[in-house]
Design a protein around this motif. Structure first.
Motif, PDB file in Angstrom:
ATOM      1  N   TYR A 574      80.631 -54.866 -40.322  1.00  0.00           N
ATOM      2  CA  TYR A 574      80.180 -53.789 -39.440  1.00  0.00           C
ATOM      3  C   TYR A 574      78.748 -54.041 -38.965  1.00  0.00           C
ATOM      4  N   LEU A 575      77.859 -54.328 -39.925  1.00  0.00           N
ATOM      5  CA  LEU A 575      76.440 -54.483 -39.588  1.00  0.00           C
ATOM      6  C   LEU A 575      76.185 -55.741 -38.766  1.00  0.00           C
ATOM      7  N   ARG A 576      76.961 -56.778 -39.024  1.00  0.00           N
ATOM      8  CA  ARG A 576      76.731 -58.054 -38.351  1.00  0.00           C
ATOM      9  C   ARG A 576      77.330 -58.091 -36.945  1.00  0.00           C
ATOM     10  N   ASN A 577      78.470 -57.418 -36.760  1.00  0.00           N
ATOM     11  CA  ASN A 577      79.211 -57.580 -35.510  1.00  0.00           C
ATOM     12  C   ASN A 577      79.336 -56.315 -34.667  1.00  0.00           C
ATOM     13  N   ASN A 578      79.194 -55.133 -35.282  1.00  0.00           N
ATOM     14  CA  ASN A 578      79.475 -53.898 -34.540  1.00  0.00           C
ATOM     15  C   ASN A 578      78.257 -53.018 -34.297  1.00  0.00           C
ATOM     16  N   TYR A 579      77.167 -53.257 -35.005  1.00  0.00           N
ATOM     17  CA  TYR A 579      75.976 -52.419 -34.865  1.00  0.00           C
ATOM     18  C   TYR A 579      74.751 -53.283 -34.556  1.00  0.00           C
ATOM     19  N   VAL A 580      73.769 -52.659 -33.934  1.00  0.00           N
ATOM     20  CA  VAL A 580      72.446 -53.255 -33.786  1.00  0.00           C
ATOM     21  C   VAL A 580      71.570 -52.633 -34.873  1.00  0.00           C
ATOM     22  N   LEU A 581      71.098 -53.454 -35.774  1.00  0.00           N
ATOM     23  CA  LEU A 581      70.336 -52.979 -36.924  1.00  0.00           C
ATOM     24  C   LEU A 581      68.848 -52.950 -36.593  1.00  0.00           C
ATOM     25  N   ILE A 582      68.245 -51.765 -36.734  1.00  0.00           N
ATOM     26  CA  ILE A 582      66.806 -51.603 -36.534  1.00  0.00           C
ATOM     27  C   ILE A 582      66.213 -51.122 -37.855  1.00  0.00           C
ATOM     28  N   SER A 583      65.469 -51.997 -38.526  1.00  0.00           N
ATOM     29  CA  SER A 583      64.873 -51.672 -39.817  1.00  0.00           C
ATOM     30  C   SER A 583      63.415 -51.294 -39.618  1.00  0.00           C
ATOM     31  N   LEU A 584      63.075 -50.064 -39.963  1.00  0.00           N
ATOM     32  CA  LEU A 584      61.720 -49.548 -39.778  1.00  0.00           C
ATOM     33  C   LEU A 584      61.091 -49.339 -41.153  1.00  0.00           C
ATOM     34  N   TYR A 585      60.075 -50.127 -41.460  1.00  0.00           N
ATOM     35  CA  TYR A 585      59.444 -50.118 -42.781  1.00  0.00           C
ATOM     36  C   TYR A 585      58.292 -49.120 -42.797  1.00  0.00           C
ATOM     37  N   VAL A 586      58.468 -48.054 -43.557  1.00  0.00           N
ATOM     38  CA  VAL A 586      57.477 -46.974 -43.559  1.00  0.00           C
ATOM     39  C   VAL A 586      56.241 -47.307 -44.391  1.00  0.00           C
ATOM     40  N   ASP A 587      56.248 -48.451 -45.070  1.00  0.00           N
ATOM     41  CA  ASP A 587      55.062 -48.858 -45.827  1.00  0.00           C
ATOM     42  C   ASP A 587      54.486 -50.178 -45.305  1.00  0.00           C
TER      43      ASP A 587
END
Length: 671
Positions: A574-587
């Motif tokens: 799912y994460l690799r092929n179906n979604y655009v992953l946006i990781s926001l690091y709060v630290d």
């Protein structure tokens, strides 16, 4: 009624998720030492279940608590460093370092000398807090120390809001909270809402099953198997004509075997009641993992037949005397004697069960579940064969196959030993047992097991092999196939540019990203964006939904999700092929460009200045989603303006998390 209960549950879950957590409250006080010297006391009141971290945390760990004082252009001077309480120190397996934290409350004391005209000193404290499910982003609080005793203790208060939220949010994120369309109740999938109690129950039953399997293996060892017909015959024949009496005694014997192994887990419950975290602290201790490695090596060579593990003979003598007491007490001591004399075969299996329970989240209850399964499996045959004696005719005769079972267990113990050494290596960052050497060692071990089953290797107590049996040939082929499977772990995934992840080794082998040849950046070497605007632009281009991943470098449960949930093949797909992953690091401590270092409103009142990217993304989370804990996952449309379903936080159950992703994708495709 069911609909009302469901709606009530959804309401509570929504409120729980959309919540600003403030688990740490600060207050200040002053202790006068002389006319020029004072103690500035900062007290943190910490909500139950939360941890505040020490001032001294190794680099790469959670955000330390940091104090800054305004020295009034030299009118005040610090005397030494800020002193903190003892706190709790643990070896953290996620951060792979020794970390100190505080719970319930903590006091920090700083000595200062001041000029006669100074009436107050101001300062700030930066801190973060975590519990078992989430962490708050790094936060700051202002500290005011009134040196005038008539003013007394100060609580920390913030000034009122003065910033135009819409203008600031549009400038920083290209969006405003009013642009976001939230999901309605009809888009919530009640199947995703599964209680922790059910998840825990499922885990306990799994551990029970493993214990039951361990008991079956113990039955097939030369220490236990020959005892079955002897003991059953003793009960059924010693009672003369009263067959029912013999059966009842055999049933009691099986029950007492179960009771003996359950009693072995009781001390761990006492430890758990004194300190609920003690088993976790024990399991994450690097030296305990090294000790387990050495113990498992010792167990393995015992199974190979190079020496025998036995308990003191005086123990056996005392329990044998107890058998003469007769009645219930005599039967109990017979069961205890079996447990002692069979220790050379059952000890290593029980050791594996103990080590596995200590390194799991359930602690003492998982150990009890495993011991119960082991006791049921070991005691059940004695009861069944007493009730149905004719069934013993179907039992195979004792012979060389019993020692073969022990040797096979020895190879398994040897493989598991390196699992514990791998744990220690990950915690301490030794870098000696990364994925490549681990796989090579396991290939050698199971290759040796295959050769043993094919009769190419012999051990001290093995009988001469005249002809390979079908079971040995089949077992050898099965183990050889597993060796080929292990070797496939060296195949490189061209898309992720890492070695292939082996599902059967999940939780046993190091992560594929912990590699000499193919280290990765994004979790599991997924394609991820660390900037909101860039990620949204890409999602629009490829017309895929977005998964916002509010995370932190110092977030324990974020790493657990990435390593144990995201690695699941279904979720990875799912994460690799179906979604655009946006990781926001709060630290993220990287400093913001000057034009973005602006004042923003806090959701609960007051203002703050954004100084780094962590501040920026933490502000985005609180302003747009009214929560400040991590991990936190939000599924959005490709333009970032519509929330597809109810966001979730820490979700260790892979089935629930997969349903969450599947539901969001279905809603997106139906738009």
């Amino acid at each position: 009624m069911k609909k009302i209960i469901l709606l009530f549950a959804l309401l509570n879950i929504t409120l729980a998720r959309a919540q600003i957590f403030e688990p740490v409250k600060w207050s200040t006080s002053v202790e006068k030492l002389s006319d020029k010297e004072y103690k500035l006391i900062s007290k943190a009141t910490i909500d139950t279940g939360w941890h505040l971290y020490s001032q001294n945390v190794p680099e790469g760990g959670p955000i330390p608590t940091t104090f800054t004082y305004n020295m009034l252009n030299g009118q005040a001077n610090l005397v030494g460093n800020t002193i903190e309480e003892k706190g709790h120190t643990v070896n953290d397996p996620v951060f792979k370092m020794t970390i100190k934290f505080f719970e319930n409350s903590a006091s920090f004391i700083q000595k200062v000398t001041v000029a006669p005209n100074v009436s107050a000193i101001k300062g700030t404290v930066e801190f973060m807090a975590c519990n078992d499910e989430r962490c708050t982003p790094p936060n700051e609080a202002e500290l005011v120390f009134n040196l005038d005793s008539s003013i007394g203790t100060s609580s920390i208060k913030e000034p009122g809001p003065i910033v135009d939220n819409n203008e600031v949010n549009s400038e920083l994120y290209g969006l405003s909270p009013k642009d976001i369309i939230k999901p309605d109740a009809s888009q919530e999938n009640p199947e995703i809402i599964v209680s922790n109690a059910k998840s825990t129950s499922k885990t306990l039953w799994s551990i029970f099953g493993l214990g039951f399997l361990g008991g079956l293996l113990a039955l097939l060892t030369p220490c236990v198997f020959p005892m079955i017909p002897l003991t059953v015959s003793f009960f059924t024949k010693s009672s003369g004509q009263r067959k029912s009496s013999g059966i009842s005694k055999a049933l009691l014997y099986g029950f007492f075997i179960l009771a003996v192994y359950i009693l072995l887990s009781v001390p761990f419950h006492l430890l758990d009641s004194v300190n609920p975290d003690i088993l976790n602290e024990i399991s994450t201790n690097v030296w305990l993992n090294v000790i387990f490695f050495a113990i498992f090596l010792f167990f393995a060579f015992s199974f190979f037949g190079y020496y025998e593990l036995t308990l003191p003979s005086s123990w056996t003598n005392k329990t044998t005397k107890g058998e003469n007491a007769g009645g219930l007490i005599g039967i109990f001591f017979m069961a205890l004697t079996l447990a002692i004399v069979s220790f050379s075969c059952t000890g290593p299996i029980l050791g594996s069960l103990l080590a596995g329970s200590l390194t799991a989240d359930g602690g003492a209850w998982q150990l009890t579940a495993g011991m119960t399964g082991f006791g049921v499996s070991l005691g059940l045959p004695f009861a069944l064969f007493a009730m149905f004696p004719n069934m013993m005719n179907a039992l195979p005769k004792s012979g060389g196959w019993l020692n073969t079972t022990k040797v096979i267990l020895g190879f398994l113990e040897l493989a598991l030993a390196f699992k514990f050494l791998s744990n220690a290596d990950l915690v301490q960052h030794w870098g000696i047992l990364k994925i490549e050497p681990f796989l090579i060692i396991w290939i050698v071990i199971f290759g040796g097991l295959a050769l043993y089953l094919f009769g190419k290797i012999n051990f001290p107590h093995d009988s001469p092999i005249k002809k390979l049996s079908f079971s040995r040939i089949a077992g050898g082929v099965l183990v050889a196939s597993f060796v080929i499977y292990l070797a496939s772990g060296f195949m490189v995934n061209k898309e992720t540019k890492t070695f292939s992840s082996l599902t059967l080794l999940s939780g046993l082998a190091p992560p594929v990203g912990y590699s000499f040849l193919y280290p990765n950046d994004c979790p599991n070497n997924l394609t991820c964006f660390k900037d909101l605007k860039t990620g949204i632009a890409y999602a629009k281009k490829v017309n895929k939904p977005i998964m916002l991943d509010f995370t932190g470098y110092a977030c324990v449960n974020c790493r657990k999700m990435e390593e144990h949930v995201w690695s699941n093949p279904t979720i990875d797909n799912y994460l690799r092929n179906n979604y655009v992953l946006i990781s926001l690091y709060v630290d993220d401590k990287k400093v913001l460009p000057e034009d973005q270092q602006i004042m923003v409103n806090r959701v609960n009142g007051g203002t703050r200045q954004l100084k780094n990217f962590g501040h920026k993304w933490a502000n985005f989370q609180t302003q747009f989603f009214q929560t400040n804990s991590q991990p936190y996952y939000v599924l959005l449309s490709s333009d970032g303006k519509e929330v597809l379903n109810e966001p979730v936080g820490y979700t260790p159950n892979t089935d629930n998390y997969a349903k969450f992703l599947e539901q969001g994708l279905k809603i997106f495709n139906n738009k």
